[in-house]
Write an enzyme that holds these catalytic residues in place. Structure first.
Site, PDB file in Angstrom:
ATOM      1  CG  HIS A  85      41.557  32.504 -61.809  1.00  0.00           C
ATOM      2  ND1 HIS A  85      41.697  32.054 -63.097  1.00  0.00           N
ATOM      3  CD2 HIS A  85      41.258  31.418 -61.063  1.00  0.00           C
ATOM      4  CE1 HIS A  85      41.505  30.752 -63.127  1.00  0.00           C
ATOM      5  NE2 HIS A  85      41.241  30.336 -61.897  1.00  0.00           N
ATOM      6  CB  ALA A  86      36.180  32.219 -60.515  1.00  0.00           C
ATOM      7  CG  HIS A 143      34.432  25.122 -60.225  1.00  0.00           C
ATOM      8  ND1 HIS A 143      35.022  23.915 -60.535  1.00  0.00           N
ATOM      9  CD2 HIS A 143      35.365  25.811 -59.512  1.00  0.00           C
ATOM     10  CE1 HIS A 143      36.243  23.888 -60.039  1.00  0.00           C
ATOM     11  NE2 HIS A 143      36.477  25.023 -59.410  1.00  0.00           N
ATOM     12  CD  GLU A 144      35.173  29.307 -58.014  1.00  0.00           C
ATOM     13  OE1 GLU A 144      35.553  29.068 -56.855  1.00  0.00           O
ATOM     14  OE2 GLU A 144      35.896  29.116 -59.011  1.00  0.00           O
ATOM     15  CG  HIS A 164      35.772  25.293 -54.440  1.00  0.00           C
ATOM     16  ND1 HIS A 164      36.575  24.189 -54.345  1.00  0.00           N
ATOM     17  CD2 HIS A 164      36.075  25.870 -55.636  1.00  0.00           C
ATOM     18  CE1 HIS A 164      37.330  24.090 -55.442  1.00  0.00           C
ATOM     19  NE2 HIS A 164      37.037  25.092 -56.243  1.00  0.00           N
ATOM     20  CD  GLU A 183      39.597  23.032 -57.667  1.00  0.00           C
ATOM     21  OE1 GLU A 183      38.676  23.592 -58.303  1.00  0.00           O
ATOM     22  OE2 GLU A 183      40.278  23.632 -56.807  1.00  0.00           O
ATOM     23  CG  HIS A 206      45.756  27.602 -61.586  1.00  0.00           C
ATOM     24  ND1 HIS A 206      45.045  28.175 -62.608  1.00  0.00           N
ATOM     25  CD2 HIS A 206      44.846  27.205 -60.664  1.00  0.00           C
ATOM     26  CE1 HIS A 206      43.748  28.116 -62.322  1.00  0.00           C
ATOM     27  NE2 HIS A 206      43.595  27.531 -61.155  1.00  0.00           N
ATOM     28  CE1 TYR A 258      40.809  23.919 -60.557  1.00  0.00           C
ATOM     29  CE2 TYR A 258      43.182  24.096 -60.871  1.00  0.00           C
ATOM     30  CZ  TYR A 258      42.018  24.559 -60.296  1.00  0.00           C
ATOM     31  OH  TYR A 258      42.049  25.647 -59.462  1.00  0.00           O
TER      32      TYR A 258
HETATM   33  O1  X8Z Z   1      40.741  27.792 -61.547  1.00  0.00           O
HETATM   34  C1  X8Z Z   1      39.678  27.254 -61.725  1.00  0.00           C
HETATM   35  C2  X8Z Z   1      38.470  27.660 -60.888  1.00  0.00           C
HETATM   36  C3  X8Z Z   1      38.858  28.131 -59.541  1.00  0.00           C
HETATM   37  S1  X8Z Z   1      39.382  26.869 -58.500  1.00  0.00           S
HETATM   38  C4  X8Z Z   1      37.749  28.793 -61.588  1.00  0.00           C
HETATM   39  N1  X8Z Z   1      39.525  26.336 -62.711  1.00  0.00           N
HETATM   40  C5  X8Z Z   1      40.639  25.943 -63.558  1.00  0.00           C
HETATM   41  C6  X8Z Z   1      41.081  27.065 -64.476  1.00  0.00           C
HETATM   42  O2  X8Z Z   1      40.329  28.034 -64.634  1.00  0.00           O
HETATM   43  O3  X8Z Z   1      42.171  26.987 -65.037  1.00  0.00           O
HETATM   44  C7  X8Z Z   1      38.313  25.599 -63.020  1.00  0.00           C
HETATM   45  C8  X8Z Z   1      38.639  24.797 -64.229  1.00  0.00           C
HETATM   46  C9  X8Z Z   1      40.124  24.780 -64.357  1.00  0.00           C
HETATM   47 ZN    ZN Z   2      37.963  25.443 -58.047  1.00  0.00          ZN
END
Ligand code: X8Z
Ligand code: ZN
Length: 599
Positions: free
Chosen positions: A340-341, A370-371, A374, A398, A498, A508
């Site tokens: 997960h990024a 996105h990354e 941050h 975010e 998450h 988000y």
């Molecule tokens: O978790 C993330 C990022 C890392 S902060 C990749 N996002 C959420 C997800 O993947 O559930 C970005 C969009 C929503």
């Molecule tokens: Zn993020």
């Protein structure tokens, strides 16, 4: 008298005196300042240790790295808990606003507050790390023995149009979560105990207190924002359901009911961009970013270079050499990692990194921006004191890279040599639809996750109805339904990173509103005048300078102050998003005439 006894007596008297002093003398602002200076120094030191330990754990998941990460987290949690306890001494003392803000932030700094009891605290941190590790290692093994990790699952779900295969893989991924169920409920109980010990009703109440307004006001604000954007979501939902029904038939997609969650191009039905091709929209000449990246023969690093290039074009300094040496860009073949990024700031100064299993495709190009958002935020606020080294609120953090990614327009792609010909304006609707499939479809998902978790933390949802209540909320907000019957033997929330990793999610939802506010402001600052959806501020030093003014503030001021610096606005507000999508909304409403809206 024996000199030793004398020494003892003297010490004892001294102790008695200090003790009496501590109990009676009112603490001074100077003492509070001194306390905070030391607290920040200790926290900075400890948090770097946690970053290093968790970096290694998430890049190399083994029992040992998990134990090391749990140790470090345990120490930071203990330190924070202890500092919060000690800080009570300064309650009610009139302090300069910066210092008062730090005391407040200290109390809010743990996503997972823990009980003071060391054994319970340890139990909680170990569970937390084990859930994160389980998610990272999660695999579904098919009947033929082939095992799929989340990268493979996402690939199939984004490309397959075979509903049986999609159902199988959807179900397969969700099968990683039931083993987490018991540990998760124990984690909730322990964290709630920790939250109560530092004066919150529960952990969810602590999370909601992080927005510079009373927690109930924050909940009401979310409702206001959701109502602003809901008609657009409903229009999109109606259109997509209809097109999927045409594709898969009314037996698979009920024409007036919720959309089955396995058909939306993503394991969680959270972003729908991958099913764009199924919607039958005619284009003059569409822009397929995946194709452009492949045509250029770009690899993962090459894609990140483009991301960096956007920021530097606005006047931000390039990323440090160590970023390129220490980041993880592709999935390693020989070890377990959390794919997960994420973006990291290991020393809270210059040691910036990303950790991502990049595939050469359009959605990953967006995630890279996105990354990097941050990382550039982290570097912009590095000179703030420790407790202000954070986003104005977590939604801001975010939204930074997402605002940049909105500016990846055809014109931008042309400017940087990825696209030969910019399509005509008649192509705006397809482009807007692609954006909406990711960014509008996401809104109710972004909202519902913590609607579920807040109720879990408050006890309104109990382990006996974890799964049912999850799907009730999925239905209520998103209008999606599970493709196969579910029961309380399942734990579908745990199949989302998450939840397993205990990362708050409302950020988000906020980001998906804020990014349009940021984008609109940056467009204005760059001197752009045309329709919002065609704006790019690539190369605008003016936009960059204004952006940086907000970024470098970190969390030093209440978030409305930061928002005002960039946008002149003091409220989170969906009108920028609605302005951006206005042409699409009109088009969808025309298409949807006569169709039932909702489920
Ligand atoms: O978790 C993330 C990022 C890392 S902060 C990749 N996002 C959420 C997800 O993947 O559930 C970005 C969009 C929503
Ligand atoms: Zn993020």
């Amino acid at each position: 008298m024996n000199p030793l006894v004398l020494v003892f007596l003297f010490l004892a008297m001294n102790l008695l005196q200090t003790d009496a002093y501590a109990q009676t003398a009112a603490p001074t602002p100077a003492e509070a300042q001194e306390f905070m200076n030391q607290a920040e120094a200790q926290l900075a030191d400890m948090s770097v240790k946690v970053s290093r330990a968790t970096w290694v754990q998430e890049n190399f998941i083994t029992d040992d790295t998990q134990a090391l990460a749990a140790d470090a987290i345990d120490q930071l949690t203990a330190l924070t808990t202890q500092l919060v306890e000690q800080s009570k001494r300064f309650e009610g003392l009139k302090l300069p606003s910066d210092l008062a803000r730090k005391f407040k932030l200290l109390r809010l700094s743990l996503n997972a507050p823990a009980p003071n009891d060391p054994a319970l605290r340890r139990e909680m941190t170990q569970i937390g790390v084990s859930l994160d590790g389980d998610y990272g290692k999660g695999k579904y093994c098919r009947k033929n023995g082939e095992c799929l990790d989340i990268t493979a699952i996402e690939k199939i779900m984004s490309t397959s149009h075979n509903p049986d295969e999609l159902k199988e893989v959807w179900q397969g991924w969700h099968s990683i979560a039931p083993p987490m169920r018991q540990r998760y409920s124990r984690f909730v109980a322990l964290s709630n105990q920790g939250a109560r010990e530092i004066g919150f009703k529960d952990t969810g109440a602590l999370w909601r207190s992080n927005y510079d307004m009373p927690p109930d006001e924050f909940s009401a604000d979310l409702e206001r924002l959701w109502n602003q954007v809901k008609p657009l979501y409903l229009a999109l939902h109606t259109f997509v359901r209809w097109k999927l029904e045409e594709k898969y038939g009314p037996n698979v997609v009920p024409p007036t009911g919720p959309i089955p969650a396995h058909l939306l191009g993503n394991p969680w039905a959270q972003q729908w961009g991958n099913i764009y091709d199924l919607l039958g929209v005619k284009e003059d000449k569409g822009v397929d970013v995946t194709e452009l990246l492949k045509k250029k023969n770009l690899d993962a690093k090459g894609m990140v270079k483009y991301g960096e290039g956007f920021f530097t074009s606005m006047g931000f300094a390039p990323l440090p050499q160590t970023f390129w040496e220490r980041s993880l860009f592709t999935k390693p073949a020989d070890r377990e990692v959390v794919c997960h990024a994420s973006a990291w700031d290991l020393d809270t100064m210059d040691d910036l990194r990303v950790k991502m299993c990049i595939q050469v495709r359009g959605t990953d190009f967006v995630t890279i921006h996105h990354e990097l958002g941050h990382n550039f935020y982290q570097r912009a606020y590095k000179d703030q004191p420790f407790l202000f080294k954070s986003g104005a609120n977590d939604g801001f953090h975010e939204a930074i890279g997402d605002a940049i990614a909105l500016a990846i327009t055809p014109e931008y792609l042309h400017k940087v040599g990825l696209l030969e010909n910019v399509p005509p304006a008649s192509n705006d609707i397809p482009e807007l639809l692609k954006q909406a499939l990711d960014r509008v479809a996401f809104l109710p998902f972004g909202l519902m996750i913590d609607q579920w978790r807040w109720k879990v933390f408050s006890g309104e949802i109990t382990p006996a109805n974890y799964n049912q209540s999850w799907w009730n909320l999925r239905l209520k907000y998103q209008g999606v339904a599970p493709p196969v019957a579910r029961s309380e033997a399942d734990f579908d929330p745990g199949a989302k990173y998450h939840v397993a990793a205990n990362v708050p999610y409302t950020r988000y939802f906020l980001a998906h509103i804020l990014e349009f506010q940021f984008y609109r402001a940056l467009c204005r600052e760059s001197g752009y005048k045309g329709p919002l959806n065609r704006c790019t501020f690539y190369g605008s030093k003016e936009a960059g300078a204004k952006f940086n003014k907000m970024l470098e503030m970190g969390q030093s001021k209440p978030w409305p102050d930061a928002l005002e610096v960039l946008t002149g606005e003091r409220q989170t507000d969906g009108t920028a998003l609605l302005e951006y999508f206005a042409p699409l909304k009109q088009w969808l409403d025309e298409q949807n005439k006569g169709k039932k809206v909702g489920w």
